[in-house]
Design a protein around this motif. Structure first.
Motif, PDB file in Angstrom:
ATOM      1  N   LEU A   6      18.955 -39.924   0.668  1.00 36.60           N
ATOM      2  CA  LEU A   6      18.239 -38.872   1.370  1.00 36.60           C
ATOM      3  C   LEU A   6      17.090 -39.501   2.133  1.00 36.60           C
ATOM      4  CD1 LEU A   6      17.438 -35.912   2.021  1.00 36.60           C
ATOM      5  CD2 LEU A   6      16.094 -35.948  -0.107  1.00 36.60           C
ATOM      6  N   ILE A   7      16.955 -39.137   3.404  1.00 35.01           N
ATOM      7  CA  ILE A   7      15.798 -39.547   4.206  1.00 35.01           C
ATOM      8  C   ILE A   7      15.089 -38.284   4.669  1.00 35.01           C
ATOM      9  CG2 ILE A   7      14.991 -40.668   6.305  1.00 35.01           C
ATOM     10  CD1 ILE A   7      17.344 -42.562   6.115  1.00 35.01           C
ATOM     11  N   VAL A   8      13.798 -38.182   4.323  1.00 36.38           N
ATOM     12  CA  VAL A   8      12.971 -37.075   4.788  1.00 36.38           C
ATOM     13  C   VAL A   8      11.898 -37.682   5.680  1.00 36.38           C
ATOM     14  CG1 VAL A   8      11.614 -35.048   4.164  1.00 36.38           C
ATOM     15  CG2 VAL A   8      13.407 -35.881   2.605  1.00 36.38           C
ATOM     16  N   GLU A   9      12.069 -37.486   6.981  1.00 32.71           N
ATOM     17  CA  GLU A   9      11.219 -38.101   8.010  1.00 32.71           C
ATOM     18  C   GLU A   9      11.166 -37.149   9.188  1.00 32.71           C
ATOM     19  OE1 GLU A   9       9.091 -39.921  10.495  1.00 32.71           O
ATOM     20  OE2 GLU A   9       9.456 -41.228   8.761  1.00 32.71           O
ATOM     21  N   ASP A  10       9.955 -36.821   9.655  1.00 32.17           N
ATOM     22  CA  ASP A  10       9.841 -35.853  10.747  1.00 32.17           C
ATOM     23  C   ASP A  10      10.126 -36.450  12.120  1.00 32.17           C
ATOM     24  OD1 ASP A  10       7.435 -37.263  10.588  1.00 32.17           O
ATOM     25  OD2 ASP A  10       6.196 -35.548  11.145  1.00 32.17           O
ATOM     26  N   SER A  11      10.142 -37.757  12.245  1.00 37.12           N
ATOM     27  CA  SER A  11      10.484 -38.390  13.519  1.00 37.12           C
ATOM     28  C   SER A  11      12.011 -38.531  13.607  1.00 37.12           C
ATOM     29  CB  SER A  11       9.843 -39.766  13.650  1.00 37.12           C
ATOM     30  OG  SER A  11      10.422 -40.484  14.728  1.00 37.12           O
ATOM     31  N   THR A  12      12.601 -37.766  14.512  1.00 31.40           N
ATOM     32  CA  THR A  12      14.053 -37.815  14.686  1.00 31.40           C
ATOM     33  C   THR A  12      14.509 -39.223  15.050  1.00 31.40           C
ATOM     34  OG1 THR A  12      14.020 -35.524  15.415  1.00 31.40           O
ATOM     35  CG2 THR A  12      15.989 -36.797  15.945  1.00 31.40           C
ATOM     36  N   VAL A  39       9.979 -28.950   3.605  1.00 30.19           N
ATOM     37  CA  VAL A  39      10.669 -27.783   3.053  1.00 30.19           C
ATOM     38  C   VAL A  39      12.169 -28.048   2.980  1.00 30.19           C
ATOM     39  CG1 VAL A  39      11.211 -25.346   3.434  1.00 30.19           C
ATOM     40  CG2 VAL A  39       8.890 -26.173   3.843  1.00 30.19           C
ATOM     41  N   ASP A  40      12.743 -28.575   4.054  1.00 32.85           N
ATOM     42  CA  ASP A  40      14.175 -28.901   4.045  1.00 32.85           C
ATOM     43  C   ASP A  40      14.481 -30.010   3.040  1.00 32.85           C
ATOM     44  OD1 ASP A  40      14.676 -26.974   5.963  1.00 32.85           O
ATOM     45  OD2 ASP A  40      14.630 -28.397   7.639  1.00 32.85           O
ATOM     46  N   LYS A  43      14.667 -28.549  -0.474  1.00 26.40           N
ATOM     47  CA  LYS A  43      15.941 -27.862  -0.713  1.00 26.40           C
ATOM     48  C   LYS A  43      17.040 -28.864  -1.061  1.00 26.40           C
ATOM     49  CE  LYS A  43      14.924 -24.040   2.434  1.00 26.40           C
ATOM     50  NZ  LYS A  43      15.198 -23.487   3.769  1.00 26.40           N
ATOM     51  N   LEU A  44      17.088 -29.968  -0.328  1.00 27.61           N
ATOM     52  CA  LEU A  44      18.115 -30.981  -0.578  1.00 27.61           C
ATOM     53  C   LEU A  44      17.926 -31.652  -1.935  1.00 27.61           C
ATOM     54  CD1 LEU A  44      18.366 -32.501   3.002  1.00 27.61           C
ATOM     55  CD2 LEU A  44      20.155 -31.238   1.798  1.00 27.61           C
ATOM     56  N   ILE A  45      16.678 -31.951  -2.282  1.00 27.34           N
ATOM     57  CA  ILE A  45      16.394 -32.592  -3.568  1.00 27.34           C
ATOM     58  C   ILE A  45      16.828 -31.698  -4.724  1.00 27.34           C
ATOM     59  CG2 ILE A  45      14.502 -33.273  -5.124  1.00 27.34           C
ATOM     60  CD1 ILE A  45      13.069 -34.293  -2.502  1.00 27.34           C
ATOM     61  N   ARG A  46      16.598 -30.410  -4.572  1.00 26.80           N
ATOM     62  CA  ARG A  46      16.923 -29.474  -5.650  1.00 26.80           C
ATOM     63  C   ARG A  46      18.413 -29.176  -5.770  1.00 26.80           C
ATOM     64  NH1 ARG A  46      11.793 -25.397  -4.762  1.00 26.80           N
ATOM     65  NH2 ARG A  46      10.302 -26.672  -5.934  1.00 26.80           N
ATOM     66  N   SER A  47      19.179 -29.475  -4.730  1.00 26.72           N
ATOM     67  CA  SER A  47      20.601 -29.107  -4.761  1.00 26.72           C
ATOM     68  C   SER A  47      21.554 -30.300  -4.738  1.00 26.72           C
ATOM     69  CB  SER A  47      20.918 -28.171  -3.589  1.00 26.72           C
ATOM     70  OG  SER A  47      20.678 -28.820  -2.355  1.00 26.72           O
ATOM     71  N   GLY A  61       5.184 -28.709   6.262  1.00 23.38           N
ATOM     72  CA  GLY A  61       5.538 -27.824   5.160  1.00 23.38           C
ATOM     73  C   GLY A  61       5.172 -28.335   3.785  1.00 23.38           C
ATOM     74  N   VAL A  62       5.777 -29.415   3.353  1.00 17.97           N
ATOM     75  CA  VAL A  62       5.551 -29.995   2.024  1.00 17.97           C
ATOM     76  C   VAL A  62       5.390 -31.499   2.220  1.00 17.97           C
ATOM     77  CG1 VAL A  62       6.558 -30.367  -0.265  1.00 17.97           C
ATOM     78  CG2 VAL A  62       6.971 -28.206   0.916  1.00 17.97           C
ATOM     79  N   SER A  63       4.384 -32.080   1.592  1.00 15.80           N
ATOM     80  CA  SER A  63       4.133 -33.512   1.772  1.00 15.80           C
ATOM     81  C   SER A  63       5.145 -34.370   1.020  1.00 15.80           C
ATOM     82  CB  SER A  63       2.724 -33.875   1.292  1.00 15.80           C
ATOM     83  OG  SER A  63       2.689 -33.943  -0.124  1.00 15.80           O
ATOM     84  N   GLY A  64       5.252 -35.609   1.454  1.00 20.09           N
ATOM     85  CA  GLY A  64       6.107 -36.567   0.752  1.00 20.09           C
ATOM     86  C   GLY A  64       5.657 -36.797  -0.679  1.00 20.09           C
ATOM     87  N   PHE A  65       4.352 -36.693  -0.931  1.00 18.24           N
ATOM     88  CA  PHE A  65       3.858 -36.828  -2.303  1.00 18.24           C
ATOM     89  C   PHE A  65       4.450 -35.724  -3.191  1.00 18.24           C
ATOM     90  CE2 PHE A  65      -0.152 -38.967  -0.507  1.00 18.24           C
ATOM     91  CZ  PHE A  65       0.316 -40.243  -0.768  1.00 18.24           C
ATOM     92  N   GLU A  66       4.460 -34.495  -2.690  1.00 20.36           N
ATOM     93  CA  GLU A  66       5.041 -33.383  -3.449  1.00 20.36           C
ATOM     94  C   GLU A  66       6.543 -33.575  -3.651  1.00 20.36           C
ATOM     95  OE1 GLU A  66       3.371 -30.935  -5.057  1.00 20.36           O
ATOM     96  OE2 GLU A  66       1.621 -32.089  -4.413  1.00 20.36           O
TER      97      GLU A  66
END
Length: 142
Positions: A6-12, A39-40, A43-47, A61-66
């Protein structure tokens, strides 16, 4: 060996560049889920279950720390921070929350790939697994 990251990064541009490089280098053995917001990502982490998670810290929405806290509640996979925040306090907080590595941008994608590959091998015990999948059931066979 098939892996799921999983990669969560706001820079496309950064997110897609990493995905393209990892897919090419692994010859399609790594599947990568992507999120552009915290936020997205949540959702992915939880599912889903991941073999590795790469997180930016400053996300909408939600920080990387969270997100790191959430990963640690449900999974013991390697977590990498990939961020512009290079201050000592941020780095130490990342490690305190359970990060396995903390990489400050700008970064070298080849080095990132090498680090993630080494970390995943250690977490998996250097074993190659065959994945048998029947509908929603997945079995790892040594």
């Amino acid at each position: 060996m098939s892996l799921k990251y999983l990669i969560v990064e706001d820079s496309t541009k950064i997110r897609e560049g990493i995905c393209e490089f990892f897919n090419t280098k692994s010859q399609g053995q790594i599947t990568i889920d992507q999120a552009g917001t915290g936020v997205d990502g949540m959702k992915l982490i939880r599912s889903n279950t991941y073999d590795l998670v790469i997180l930016d810290i400053m996300l909408p929405g939600v920080s990387g720390f969270e997100l790191c806290k959430e990963v640690r509640k449900v999974n013991n996979c390697p977590v990498f921070f990939l961020t512009s925040l290079g201050g000592e306090d941020s780095i130490l907080k990342g490690y305190e929350l359970g990060a396995d590595d903390y990489i400050v941008k700008p970064f070298n994608v080849k080095e990132l790939y090498a680090k993630t590959e080494a970390m995943v091998k250690r977490y998996r015990g250097n074993k190659d697994f065959q994945i048998l999948k029947i509908d929603e059931l997945e079995l790892q066979v040594e």
